[in-house]
Design an enzyme around this catalytic site. Structure first.
Site, PDB file in Angstrom:
ATOM      1  N   ASN A 128       1.767  -8.438  -7.987  1.00 55.37           N
ATOM      2  CA  ASN A 128       2.707  -7.808  -7.061  1.00 55.37           C
ATOM      3  C   ASN A 128       1.980  -7.563  -5.745  1.00 55.37           C
ATOM      4  OD1 ASN A 128       4.628  -6.295  -5.739  1.00 55.37           O
ATOM      5  ND2 ASN A 128       4.342  -4.455  -6.980  1.00 55.37           N
ATOM      6  N   TRP A 129       2.287  -8.397  -4.746  1.00 59.00           N
ATOM      7  CA  TRP A 129       1.562  -8.326  -3.480  1.00 59.00           C
ATOM      8  C   TRP A 129       2.029  -7.181  -2.584  1.00 59.00           C
ATOM      9  CZ3 TRP A 129       1.170 -14.124  -1.613  1.00 59.00           C
ATOM     10  CH2 TRP A 129       0.501 -14.866  -2.596  1.00 59.00           C
ATOM     11  N   LYS A 130       3.158  -6.562  -2.939  1.00 59.57           N
ATOM     12  CA  LYS A 130       3.708  -5.450  -2.159  1.00 59.57           C
ATOM     13  C   LYS A 130       3.862  -5.883  -0.690  1.00 59.57           C
ATOM     14  CE  LYS A 130       1.740  -2.334  -5.545  1.00 59.57           C
ATOM     15  NZ  LYS A 130       1.106  -1.030  -5.841  1.00 59.57           N
TER      16      LYS A 130
ATOM     17  N   HIS B 195      10.040  -0.246  -9.614  1.00 57.99           N
ATOM     18  CA  HIS B 195       8.640   0.111  -9.389  1.00 57.99           C
ATOM     19  C   HIS B 195       8.552   1.539  -8.867  1.00 57.99           C
ATOM     20  CE1 HIS B 195       4.594   0.080  -7.673  1.00 57.99           C
ATOM     21  NE2 HIS B 195       4.336  -0.961  -8.440  1.00 57.99           N
TER      22      HIS B 195
ATOM     23  N   GLU C 238       6.952   2.881  -6.572  1.00 55.16           N
ATOM     24  CA  GLU C 238       7.022   3.013  -5.117  1.00 55.16           C
ATOM     25  C   GLU C 238       8.463   2.917  -4.630  1.00 55.16           C
ATOM     26  OE1 GLU C 238       2.571   1.117  -4.818  1.00 55.16           O
ATOM     27  OE2 GLU C 238       4.310  -0.110  -4.208  1.00 55.16           O
TER      28      GLU C 238
ATOM     29  N   GLU D  90       3.659   1.443 -16.013  1.00 56.68           N
ATOM     30  CA  GLU D  90       2.756   1.710 -14.908  1.00 56.68           C
ATOM     31  C   GLU D  90       2.631   3.224 -14.708  1.00 56.68           C
ATOM     32  OE1 GLU D  90       2.441  -1.775 -11.851  1.00 56.68           O
ATOM     33  OE2 GLU D  90       4.186  -0.566 -11.426  1.00 56.68           O
TER      34      GLU D  90
ATOM     35  N   GLY E 198      -3.011   2.146  -7.583  1.00 55.87           N
ATOM     36  CA  GLY E 198      -3.712   2.185  -6.312  1.00 55.87           C
ATOM     37  C   GLY E 198      -4.705   3.316  -6.162  1.00 55.87           C
TER      38      GLY E 198
ATOM     39  N   SER F 202      -4.182  -0.213 -11.560  1.00 53.51           N
ATOM     40  CA  SER F 202      -5.609  -0.462 -11.303  1.00 53.51           C
ATOM     41  C   SER F 202      -6.231  -1.399 -12.337  1.00 53.51           C
ATOM     42  CB  SER F 202      -6.384   0.869 -11.231  1.00 53.51           C
ATOM     43  OG  SER F 202      -5.913   1.660 -10.155  1.00 53.51           O
TER      44      SER F 202
ATOM     45  N   GLY G 234      -1.552  -5.034  -8.918  1.00 51.23           N
ATOM     46  CA  GLY G 234      -1.330  -4.737  -7.508  1.00 51.23           C
ATOM     47  C   GLY G 234      -2.484  -5.219  -6.650  1.00 51.23           C
ATOM     48  N   GLY G 235      -3.362  -4.308  -6.275  1.00 52.96           N
ATOM     49  CA  GLY G 235      -4.431  -4.619  -5.323  1.00 52.96           C
ATOM     50  C   GLY G 235      -5.295  -5.802  -5.704  1.00 52.96           C
TER      51      GLY G 235
END
Length: 259
Positions: A13-15, A101, A103, A173, A179, A219, A240-241
């Site tokens: 997930n590149w957001k 998600h 966010e 999640e 993050g 993470s 994610g990251g």
């Protein structure tokens, strides 16, 4: 009866990251590591920002990588400025859509009810939903983890039949691990994943529960991927990251094979 073998799904997930040129450069680096995976055991998807989907889809033609959208509206079309519909995502080449998600819930008012409606749109367009659930740090410290995630699942899946749900992907999640560099231990992840699978068994039946893939997100990194993905009820990762760096994501893919 033996439980079915669930193919692991690793989704990046590149957001809100990567320009078009950066997105294309990244997927070019990922095609090789994805092609090296045993296709019957591990599936890989990437979810770039909407503006890059068409170009990335073209770049991925003939590769082992699948395409995912980061969200969609529940209507197929209409006067919804700034929104993207499920048919649009399908048309551009998406196989999956991430829904609910944390966010989206935190910053944009997503609720279990709207996730439920978006799932219907994704199914109608012929794609697979990745339905996210997870608790905050305060909820975990209050001992409410299972209650929170089970309520989210109940709301998201309300009205759906076993035959539909069997092909869904859930993503656990923990909000406190997204993050932050903090990661649920493999035992904590397995405990929640097992609880979710047992809930699916109660809502539907054991066969359906055993077919649903449940990803872990929060993470995930190359150095913890194999242990997390080695848990019996962890069927992949929503990354994610670490999905923004080809080397890190490739390391997670390698961990999935070793799990």
């Amino acid at each position: 009866m033996a439980a079915p073998t669930r193919r692991k799904l690793i989704a990046g997930n590149w957001k809100m990251n990567k320009t078009l040129s950066e997105a294309l450069a990244l997927v070019r680096e990922l095609k090789g590591p994805a092609a090296a995976l045993p296709a019957d055991r591990v599936e890989v998807a990437v979810a770039p920002p909407f503006v890059s989907l068409a170009a990335v889809a073209k770049e991925l033609e003939g590769s082992a990588l699948k395409l995912a959208g980061q969200n969609c509206h529940w209507e197929a079309s209409g006067a919804f400025t700034g929104e993207v519909s499920a048919p649009m995502l399908k048309d551009v080449g998406c196989a999956y859509v991430i829904l609910g998600h944390s966010e989206r819930r935190q910053y944009f008012g997503e609720t279990d009810e709207t996730v439920n409606k978006r799932i219907r749109a994704v199914l109608a367009a012929g794609m697979t939903p990745i339905v996210c659930v997870g608790e905050t740090l305060a909820e975990r410290e209050a001992g409410r983890t299972k209650d929170v995630v089970e309520q989210q699942v109940l709301g998201a899946l309300k009205g759906y039949q076993a035959a539909e749900v069997a092909n869904f992907v859930l993503a656990y999640e923990p909000v406190w691990a997204i993050g932050t560099g903090r990661t649920a231990t493999s035992a904590q992840a397995q405990e929640v994943h097992r609880a979710l699978r047992e809930q699916l068994g109660r809502l539907y039946d054991v066969g359906t529960a055993e077919r649903v893939r449940i990803q872990y997100g929060g993470s995930v990194k190359p150095d913890n991927a194999a242990e997390l993905l080695g848990q019996p009820d962890v069927d992949g990762a929503l990354v994610g990251g670490a999905s923004l760096k080809a080397g890190d994501f490739a390391g997670i893919l390698k961990g999935a094979v070793g799990a």
